[in-house]
Scaffold this motif. Structure first.
Motif, PDB file in Angstrom:
ATOM      1  N   THR B  69     -17.982 -13.057   4.131  1.00 58.30           N
ATOM      2  CA  THR B  69     -18.088 -12.180   5.239  1.00 58.30           C
ATOM      3  C   THR B  69     -19.126 -12.018   6.213  1.00 58.30           C
ATOM      4  O   THR B  69     -19.217 -12.379   7.318  1.00 58.30           O
ATOM      5  N   PHE B  70     -20.366 -11.805   5.249  1.00 55.97           N
ATOM      6  CA  PHE B  70     -21.605 -11.532   5.999  1.00 55.97           C
ATOM      7  C   PHE B  70     -22.124 -12.687   6.468  1.00 55.97           C
ATOM      8  O   PHE B  70     -23.199 -12.739   7.011  1.00 55.97           O
ATOM      9  N   ARG B  72     -20.182 -15.153   8.174  1.00 55.16           N
ATOM     10  CA  ARG B  72     -19.345 -15.599   9.136  1.00 55.16           C
ATOM     11  C   ARG B  72     -19.997 -15.903  10.544  1.00 55.16           C
ATOM     12  O   ARG B  72     -20.900 -15.244  10.717  1.00 55.16           O
ATOM     13  N   ASP B  73     -19.389 -16.759  11.441  1.00 56.59           N
ATOM     14  CA  ASP B  73     -20.016 -16.702  12.816  1.00 56.59           C
ATOM     15  C   ASP B  73     -19.378 -16.111  13.590  1.00 56.59           C
ATOM     16  O   ASP B  73     -19.429 -16.267  14.864  1.00 56.59           O
ATOM     17  N   PHE B  75     -18.615 -12.871  13.822  1.00 54.19           N
ATOM     18  CA  PHE B  75     -18.918 -11.385  13.892  1.00 54.19           C
ATOM     19  C   PHE B  75     -19.036 -10.950  15.191  1.00 54.19           C
ATOM     20  O   PHE B  75     -19.690 -11.385  15.939  1.00 54.19           O
ATOM     21  N   ARG B  76     -18.354  -9.843  15.716  1.00 51.12           N
ATOM     22  CA  ARG B  76     -18.454  -9.154  16.955  1.00 51.12           C
ATOM     23  C   ARG B  76     -17.453 -10.047  18.047  1.00 51.12           C
ATOM     24  O   ARG B  76     -17.594 -10.041  19.149  1.00 51.12           O
ATOM     25  N   ARG B  77     -16.624 -10.982  17.325  1.00 52.52           N
ATOM     26  CA  ARG B  77     -15.785 -11.797  18.209  1.00 52.52           C
ATOM     27  C   ARG B  77     -14.366 -11.625  18.120  1.00 52.52           C
ATOM     28  O   ARG B  77     -13.685 -12.243  18.608  1.00 52.52           O
ATOM     29  N   LYS B  78     -14.079 -10.534  17.240  1.00 50.74           N
ATOM     30  CA  LYS B  78     -12.828 -10.243  16.923  1.00 50.74           C
ATOM     31  C   LYS B  78     -12.593  -9.151  17.345  1.00 50.74           C
ATOM     32  O   LYS B  78     -13.229  -7.978  17.266  1.00 50.74           O
ATOM     33  N   GLU B  79     -11.089  -8.405  17.367  1.00 52.37           N
ATOM     34  CA  GLU B  79     -10.885  -7.259  17.726  1.00 52.37           C
ATOM     35  C   GLU B  79     -11.152  -6.143  16.694  1.00 52.37           C
ATOM     36  O   GLU B  79     -11.643  -5.307  16.818  1.00 52.37           O
ATOM     37  N   LYS B  80     -10.967  -6.533  15.458  1.00 51.06           N
ATOM     38  CA  LYS B  80     -11.187  -5.786  14.175  1.00 51.06           C
ATOM     39  C   LYS B  80     -12.261  -6.101  13.596  1.00 51.06           C
ATOM     40  O   LYS B  80     -12.890  -7.163  13.613  1.00 51.06           O
ATOM     41  N   PRO B  81     -13.212  -4.999  12.941  1.00 49.05           N
ATOM     42  CA  PRO B  81     -14.242  -5.440  12.351  1.00 49.05           C
ATOM     43  C   PRO B  81     -13.818  -6.102  11.103  1.00 49.05           C
ATOM     44  O   PRO B  81     -12.690  -6.235  10.405  1.00 49.05           O
ATOM     45  N   LEU B  82     -14.654  -7.169  10.528  1.00 52.27           N
ATOM     46  CA  LEU B  82     -14.576  -7.896   9.226  1.00 52.27           C
ATOM     47  C   LEU B  82     -14.893  -7.089   7.913  1.00 52.27           C
ATOM     48  O   LEU B  82     -16.048  -6.628   8.070  1.00 52.27           O
ATOM     49  N   ILE B  83     -13.870  -6.913   7.276  1.00 51.21           N
ATOM     50  CA  ILE B  83     -14.267  -6.205   5.920  1.00 51.21           C
ATOM     51  C   ILE B  83     -14.448  -7.174   4.774  1.00 51.21           C
ATOM     52  O   ILE B  83     -13.417  -7.688   4.601  1.00 51.21           O
TER      53      ILE B  83
END
Lengths: 310, 179
Positions: B69-70, B72-73, B75-83
């Motif tokens: 997750t940390f 990934r490229d 981050f801040r490009r999806k509607e929901k935060p990546l958990i």
């Protein structure tokens, strides 16, 4: 739901139980990350964070700074003593000037209660409260409860006593909110003068006898006497306070059960707690500091997810 | 969305057995090799490979799970935060031959993130990538799999779903296509 219900962290009061659980599970992942040979992740490489410390801080500031560096964020630091505040600039102007330099998030500690939520209303950015006056210190409460959860497995139905200067402690208020949301029973213990009247309205037990409080609890969180915030004298002498409210071996021997001991630091050894107890196996004071970095990484990470989506 | 079966339970099991034989050809007794399943879905395949391999080589195969997750490229490009999920690598990967394992190889971005993530645990001797399903011609990044269960041709709008006995009661791989 796997999303925080808030876009700032101003106080624990605004968080839901679900929010706290998301923060904890994310912090679990970051705790694993900071124990790797390479402790850094590239997640926030395009995020800039300003640390605004209008009041002195060692642990919280270092912990936030390390958390930001481990997340690869760019950071700028600001301390009140060396700033234009001395030249008469207002808080909002200072913040807006910093934000003009394309800063995405502000971490703020301020001597006045409510400063963080004031700034959140006046500016368009993500704010994390790193302590505002005698109001709240949400990240401390989250790392305290995270550490209790780590040590005891869960918070629910645990009995936690906060001992010391409740009146001047933002840690106390945030801890009360966090512990209650997670289902713990809370008691505050200290001299009558250092326990504010409104405490009973928060649904916490009140005690003025440390021995009784310790017999009741599973966890004791020792708070420092905040002499710097006391304009008048609340107890006759530090010696008398120590005599009545110090956590020491004699007292714990009388209780005769294991009690997990926390302290948000800085410790005044020999005042609220003896060295022997602070360094004992039941003390998780240094675990709190380690967990502080992981918990702050989790909070910054989760809140950064909502800023200016690309 | 209409679904078609790509592999049934028996075919999944045969494919996994074949992948194990290919792995043994290259890694012999696995004394210097480790399997790393990519969270969340790669871990089922990694565990299945582990149990099959251990029967064949009569020895333990070190297996871990890696959350990317940390790294990934998006981050801040999806509607929901990546958990994030759990990472569990309780052995050293220094000088080991690492085999990254995932169920579906699609854009290649997960594998790219995994390459960054695995390097934070040390310096492996080599890194290989194994996938159960390769979706051909849709990679965004120049990455190729070393071991492939089955290659399929898909369009971007289609979705491959891997069901495991552990979570869905039976092993099955389905392709969902827009109707």
């Amino acid at each position: 739901m796997k999303e925080l219900s808030t876009s700032h962290l101003l106080g624990i009061k605004d968080l839901t139980k679900n929010d706290i659980q998301i923060i904890f599970s994310t912090a679990d992942s970051f705790k694993e990350v900071i124990n790797r040979p390479i402790k850094k992740v590239p997640t926030l490489r395009d995020v800039t964070i300003a640390n605004l410390f209008f009041e002195n801080s060692t642990r919280t500031k270092l912990s936030f700074e390390l958390a930001q560096k481990r997340l690869s964020a760019d950071i700028i630091n600001f301390s009140a003593s060396s700033s234009s505040l001395n030249k008469g600039e207002t808080l909002v102007d200072t913040a807006n000037n910093i934000l003009s330099m394309k800063v995405d998030m502000l971490i703020m500690r301020h001597p006045h209660s409510g400063a963080a939520s004031f700034l959140a209303n006046k500016t368009k950015t993500v704010i994390i409260n790193a302590g505002d006056g005698t109001h709240e210190h949400p990240t401390q409460a989250l790392l305290d409860t995270f550490s209790i959860r780590e040590k005891l497995g869960s918070i629910k139905e645990k009995k936690v006593v906060l001992i010391g200067d409740i009146k001047h402690s933002r840690v106390a208020l945030s801890n009360i909110f966090a512990l209650q949301k997670l289902g713990a029973e809370v008691m505050v213990c200290g001299p009558t003068t250092l326990i504010p009247k409104y405490m009973s309205e928060l649904g916490v037990k009140i005690s003025h006898n440390i021995e009784k409080a310790l017999k009741w609890c599973d966890v004791a969180n020792m708070l420092r006497i905040q002499l710097e915030r006391q304009q008048i004298q609340y107890f006759p002498s530090l010696r008398e306070y120590t005599h009545q409210f110090q956590l020491n071996k004699t007292l714990l021997d009388k209780v005769d059960k294991p009690i997990t001991i926390l302290h948000p630091g800085p410790i005044n050894r020999g005042v609220e707690i003896t060295s022997e107890i602070a360094d004992s196996e039941h003390s998780i004071i240094l675990n709190q500091v380690e967990n502080g970095v992981a918990v702050r990484m989790a909070i910054i990470y989760l809140l950064a997810g909502s800023i200016n989506r690309v | 969305m209409k679904s078609t079966e790509i592999l049934n339970s028996l075919q999944v099991s045969l494919t996994i057995k074949r992948l194990c034989h290919q792995l043994i050809e290259n890694h012999h007794n696995f004394s210097k090799s480790v399997l790393i399943g990519l969270q969340p879905n790669g871990i089922f395949l990694a565990n299945r490979l582990k149990s099959n391999l251990e029967i064949s080589i009569q020895d333990e195969v070190q297996t871990g799970s890696l959350d990317i997750t940390f790294f990934r490229d998006d981050f801040r490009r999806k509607e929901k935060p990546l958990i994030p999920s759990v990472t569990n690598i309780d052995f050293s990967i220094e000088n080991k031959k690492v085999i990254l394992v995932d169920d579906v190889f699609f854009t290649g971005r997960t594998v790219r993130s995994a390459l960054d993530a695995i390097m934070t645990f040390g310096r492996p001797l080599s890194v290989e990538f194994l996938t159960l399903i390769e979706r051909r011609f849709v990679q965004n990044i120049p990455i190729k799999a070393d071991y492939i269960g089955k290659s399929i041709d898909t369009i971007k709008e289609e979705k491959v779903s891997v069901l495991w006995k552990e979570t869905n009661g039976k092993d099955q791989i389905l392709l969902y296509s827009p109707t």
